[in-house]
Enzyme design. Structure first.
Site, PDB file in Angstrom:
ATOM      1  N   ARG A 128      -2.436   4.682  -8.697  1.00 53.26           N
ATOM      2  CA  ARG A 128      -1.804   3.928  -7.602  1.00 53.26           C
ATOM      3  C   ARG A 128      -1.416   4.824  -6.421  1.00 53.26           C
ATOM      4  O   ARG A 128      -0.383   4.637  -5.775  1.00 53.26           O
ATOM      5  CB  ARG A 128      -0.566   3.153  -8.093  1.00 53.26           C
ATOM      6  CG  ARG A 128      -0.878   2.144  -9.169  1.00 53.26           C
ATOM      7  CD  ARG A 128      -1.811   1.030  -8.671  1.00 53.26           C
ATOM      8  NE  ARG A 128      -2.267   0.237  -9.803  1.00 53.26           N
ATOM      9  CZ  ARG A 128      -3.395   0.450 -10.466  1.00 53.26           C
ATOM     10  NH1 ARG A 128      -4.238   1.404 -10.084  1.00 53.26           N
ATOM     11  NH2 ARG A 128      -3.745  -0.292 -11.482  1.00 53.26           N
ATOM     12  N   SER A 171       2.831  -6.168 -10.109  1.00 55.47           N
ATOM     13  CA  SER A 171       3.621  -5.273 -10.972  1.00 55.47           C
ATOM     14  C   SER A 171       4.597  -4.507 -10.093  1.00 55.47           C
ATOM     15  O   SER A 171       4.187  -3.803  -9.175  1.00 55.47           O
ATOM     16  CB  SER A 171       2.714  -4.275 -11.690  1.00 55.47           C
ATOM     17  OG  SER A 171       1.834  -4.969 -12.526  1.00 55.47           O
ATOM     18  N   GLU A 213       6.454   0.570  -7.867  1.00 59.18           N
ATOM     19  CA  GLU A 213       5.122   0.633  -7.244  1.00 59.18           C
ATOM     20  C   GLU A 213       5.222  -0.014  -5.859  1.00 59.18           C
ATOM     21  O   GLU A 213       4.522   0.335  -4.920  1.00 59.18           O
ATOM     22  CB  GLU A 213       4.127  -0.136  -8.123  1.00 59.18           C
ATOM     23  CG  GLU A 213       2.706  -0.089  -7.599  1.00 59.18           C
ATOM     24  CD  GLU A 213       1.731  -0.856  -8.472  1.00 59.18           C
ATOM     25  OE1 GLU A 213       1.772  -0.702  -9.698  1.00 59.18           O
ATOM     26  OE2 GLU A 213       0.927  -1.610  -7.891  1.00 59.18           O
TER      27      GLU A 213
HETATM   28  C1  LIG Z   1       0.118 -11.474  -7.716  1.00 60.70           C
HETATM   29  C2  LIG Z   1      -0.221 -10.018  -7.461  1.00 60.70           C
HETATM   30  C3  LIG Z   1      -1.086  -9.355  -8.308  1.00 60.70           C
HETATM   31  C4  LIG Z   1      -1.392  -8.003  -8.073  1.00 60.70           C
HETATM   32  N1  LIG Z   1      -2.264  -7.385  -8.935  1.00 60.70           N
HETATM   33  C5  LIG Z   1      -2.584  -6.093  -8.716  1.00 60.70           C
HETATM   34  C6  LIG Z   1      -3.500  -5.411  -9.590  1.00 60.70           C
HETATM   35  O1  LIG Z   1      -4.042  -5.973 -10.541  1.00 60.70           O
HETATM   36  N2  LIG Z   1      -3.767  -4.110  -9.342  1.00 60.70           N
HETATM   37  C7  LIG Z   1      -3.198  -3.443  -8.294  1.00 60.70           C
HETATM   38  O2  LIG Z   1      -3.490  -2.251  -8.115  1.00 60.70           O
HETATM   39  N3  LIG Z   1      -2.342  -4.060  -7.448  1.00 60.70           N
HETATM   40  C8  LIG Z   1      -2.017  -5.359  -7.633  1.00 60.70           C
HETATM   41  N4  LIG Z   1      -1.144  -5.983  -6.788  1.00 60.70           N
HETATM   42  C9  LIG Z   1      -0.504  -5.216  -5.696  1.00 60.70           C
HETATM   43  C10 LIG Z   1      -1.263  -5.244  -4.345  1.00 60.70           C
HETATM   44  O3  LIG Z   1      -2.052  -6.407  -4.236  1.00 60.70           O
HETATM   45  C11 LIG Z   1      -2.130  -3.999  -4.196  1.00 60.70           C
HETATM   46  O4  LIG Z   1      -1.347  -2.831  -4.164  1.00 60.70           O
HETATM   47  C12 LIG Z   1      -2.987  -4.062  -2.916  1.00 60.70           C
HETATM   48  O5  LIG Z   1      -3.914  -3.009  -2.951  1.00 60.70           O
HETATM   49  C13 LIG Z   1      -2.179  -3.944  -1.626  1.00 60.70           C
HETATM   50  O6  LIG Z   1      -3.025  -4.284  -0.544  1.00 60.70           O
HETATM   51  P1  LIG Z   1      -2.457  -4.881   0.818  1.00 60.70           P
HETATM   52  O7  LIG Z   1      -3.566  -5.061   1.756  1.00 60.70           O
HETATM   53  O8  LIG Z   1      -1.626  -6.084   0.541  1.00 60.70           O
HETATM   54  O9  LIG Z   1      -1.551  -3.670   1.275  1.00 60.70           O
HETATM   55  P2  LIG Z   1      -0.055  -3.713   1.801  1.00 60.70           P
HETATM   56  O10 LIG Z   1       0.828  -4.233   0.712  1.00 60.70           O
HETATM   57  O11 LIG Z   1       0.006  -4.370   3.114  1.00 60.70           O
HETATM   58  O12 LIG Z   1       0.216  -2.148   1.966  1.00 60.70           O
HETATM   59  C14 LIG Z   1       0.257  -1.293   0.846  1.00 60.70           C
HETATM   60  C15 LIG Z   1       0.255   0.160   1.356  1.00 60.70           C
HETATM   61  O13 LIG Z   1      -0.986   0.428   1.963  1.00 60.70           O
HETATM   62  C16 LIG Z   1      -0.806   0.823   3.338  1.00 60.70           C
HETATM   63  N5  LIG Z   1      -1.924   0.232   4.078  1.00 60.70           N
HETATM   64  C17 LIG Z   1      -2.410  -1.039   4.004  1.00 60.70           C
HETATM   65  N6  LIG Z   1      -3.508  -1.163   4.754  1.00 60.70           N
HETATM   66  C18 LIG Z   1      -3.706   0.044   5.342  1.00 60.70           C
HETATM   67  C19 LIG Z   1      -4.689   0.566   6.244  1.00 60.70           C
HETATM   68  N7  LIG Z   1      -5.700  -0.188   6.699  1.00 60.70           N
HETATM   69  N8  LIG Z   1      -4.576   1.846   6.636  1.00 60.70           N
HETATM   70  C20 LIG Z   1      -3.563   2.635   6.195  1.00 60.70           C
HETATM   71  N9  LIG Z   1      -2.614   2.210   5.349  1.00 60.70           N
HETATM   72  C21 LIG Z   1      -2.693   0.929   4.931  1.00 60.70           C
HETATM   73  C22 LIG Z   1       0.555   0.305   3.735  1.00 60.70           C
HETATM   74  O14 LIG Z   1       1.110   1.094   4.775  1.00 60.70           O
HETATM   75  C23 LIG Z   1       1.311   0.448   2.423  1.00 60.70           C
HETATM   76  O15 LIG Z   1       1.730   1.786   2.268  1.00 60.70           O
HETATM   77  C24 LIG Z   1      -0.832  -7.324  -6.986  1.00 60.70           C
HETATM   78  C25 LIG Z   1       0.038  -8.015  -6.109  1.00 60.70           C
HETATM   79  C26 LIG Z   1       0.323  -9.356  -6.332  1.00 60.70           C
HETATM   80  C27 LIG Z   1       1.229 -10.072  -5.372  1.00 60.70           C
END
Ligand SMILES: Cc1cc2nc3c(=O)[nH]c(=O)nc-3n(C[C@H](O)[C@H](O)[C@H](O)COP(=O)(O)OP(=O)(O)OC[C@H]3O[C@@H](n4cnc5c(N)ncnc54)[C@H](O)[C@@H]3O)c2cc1C
Length: 304
Positions: free
Chosen positions: A177, A227, A297
């Site tokens: 992660r 998570s 996380e």
């Molecule tokens: C119901 C549910 C289930 C989930 N299941 C999983 C799973 O199975 N596995 C898992 O790993 N995660 C899971 N997650 C967590 C989440 O979806 C992941 O961490 C996902 O990768 C985050 O992506 P995001 O675009 O929403 O990023 P954000 O939440 O918007 O950002 C996360 C981080 O990435 C950075 N970031 C985002 N985009 C960029 C970019 N383009 N450039 C630079 N930095 C950036 C942000 O600054 C922040 O630090 C889950 C979440 C939910 C709500």
């Protein structure tokens, strides 16, 4: 913080209608919580982005890059800077043989679906992760034994100075992660996946199986950030929380999910403080009982 002169300069790099002030962040996070962002910029294309980033750095205006907000808890007091929101733009996808180049704003689900449509295997794990490819790269998102590290060949980024760089898989320092972008504030604009030709029926079957398992195990009917805690070495956060007697433990509208103790959910009216306090309480209680310190996380944004 943003004077008229600064605003006029920002408008040279992004369309005026993409810049908003006092934007409620509960509209942009899967927790459905969060105060206002002082300034919110919808990034819809790569053009102008390097200059925008370099300019914000030059005038020392803090900014935070956000994907789909699926791993972020924004303070009730909001964020006193600029949010660069990359969830509805940079959604280009090009498939060439076993390589798939995608923009940072492509959803993980769309990337997985496109790969499946092309008979390419490797991204099935991503189908149910509700984030963007950009966020997935930063977090090295993963599930069911798959993770971004296994399939990302290279990542295109913009550094604080506005320089465009291509980083290979090794340079990304993917770990559990995490990636180099947790240490270095690069903005991800896209990546190239290296996939393999597979059996399309089996690919779809794996995706369906993963989705079924998610629905069975996870409280998807409530807003959350997935998570809440990282998996501690040799253990499971959800099991430790359950064994500590915290199943259903609540503060205000925040609650440890009864269905999956590793998820903190918003039962409807939770504030960011409720969620934050609950997380801290869970960490303390689990530590007192088992001497294991859980690490969130979820990323906290703003003042708590
Ligand atoms: C119901 C549910 C289930 C989930 N299941 C999983 C799973 O199975 N596995 C898992 O790993 N995660 C899971 N997650 C967590 C989440 O979806 C992941 O961490 C996902 O990768 C985050 O992506 P995001 O675009 O929403 O990023 P954000 O939440 O918007 O950002 C996360 C981080 O990435 C950075 N970031 C985002 N985009 C960029 C970019 N383009 N450039 C630079 N930095 C950036 C942000 O600054 C922040 O630090 C889950 C979440 C939910 C709500």
């Amino acid at each position: 913080m943003i004077s008229q002169t600064v605003l006029e300069t920002l408008r040279q790099y992004v369309p005026a209608e993409n810049i908003r002030f006092h934007e409620p962040m509960h509209k942009h996070t899967t927790f459905k919580i969060g105060g206002d962002a002082y300034c919110f910029i919808e990034v819809t294309e790569k053009t102008g982005l390097s200059k925008l980033v370099a300019y914000l750095d030059l005038v020392e205006i803090p900014y935070f890059v956000m994907g789909n907000g699926s791993n972020i808890l924004v303070s009730d007091r909001g964020y006193d800077g600029v949010i660069l929101h990359i969830a509805d733009g940079m959604t280009n996808i090009t498939v060439t043989g076993e390589r798939m180049a995608v923009g940072a704003g492509v959803s993980m689900a769309k990337a997985a679906r496109t790969a499946a449509e092309c008979g390419l295997t490797g991204l099935e794990f991503a189908a149910g992760i509700p984030g963007t490819v950009g966020g997935g790269i930063v977090m090295n998102a993963g599930a069911y034994d798959g993770e971004m590290k296994q399939v990302v060949e290279s990542v295109s980024v913009i550094d604080r100075g506005g320089n465009e760089l291509i980083l290979d898989n090794e340079t990304m320092e993917f770990g559990y992660r995490t990636s180099i972008i947790k240490k270095k504030p690069f903005l991800v604009t896209g990546c190239t996946f290296r996939l393999r030709t597979g059996n399309q029926e089996e690919i779809y079957a794996r995706m369906e199986d993963f989705q079924k398992r998610r629905k069975e195990k996870q409280p998807l009917e409530f807003p959350s950030a997935g998570s809440t805690f990282k998996r501690p070495a040799g253990n499971f956060a959800g099991k430790l929380i359950m064994d500590a007697g915290l199943r259903g433990f609540s503060i205000g509208g925040a609650r440890v999910s009864d269905k999956h103790c590793g998820f903190v959910i918003n039962t409807g009216n939770a504030t960011a403080s409720d969620v934050h306090d609950l997380i801290m309480q869970v960490i303390e209680t689990v530590y007192e009982k088992f001497q294991v310190r859980l690490e969130p996380e979820v990323i906290f944004l703003g003042e708590f």
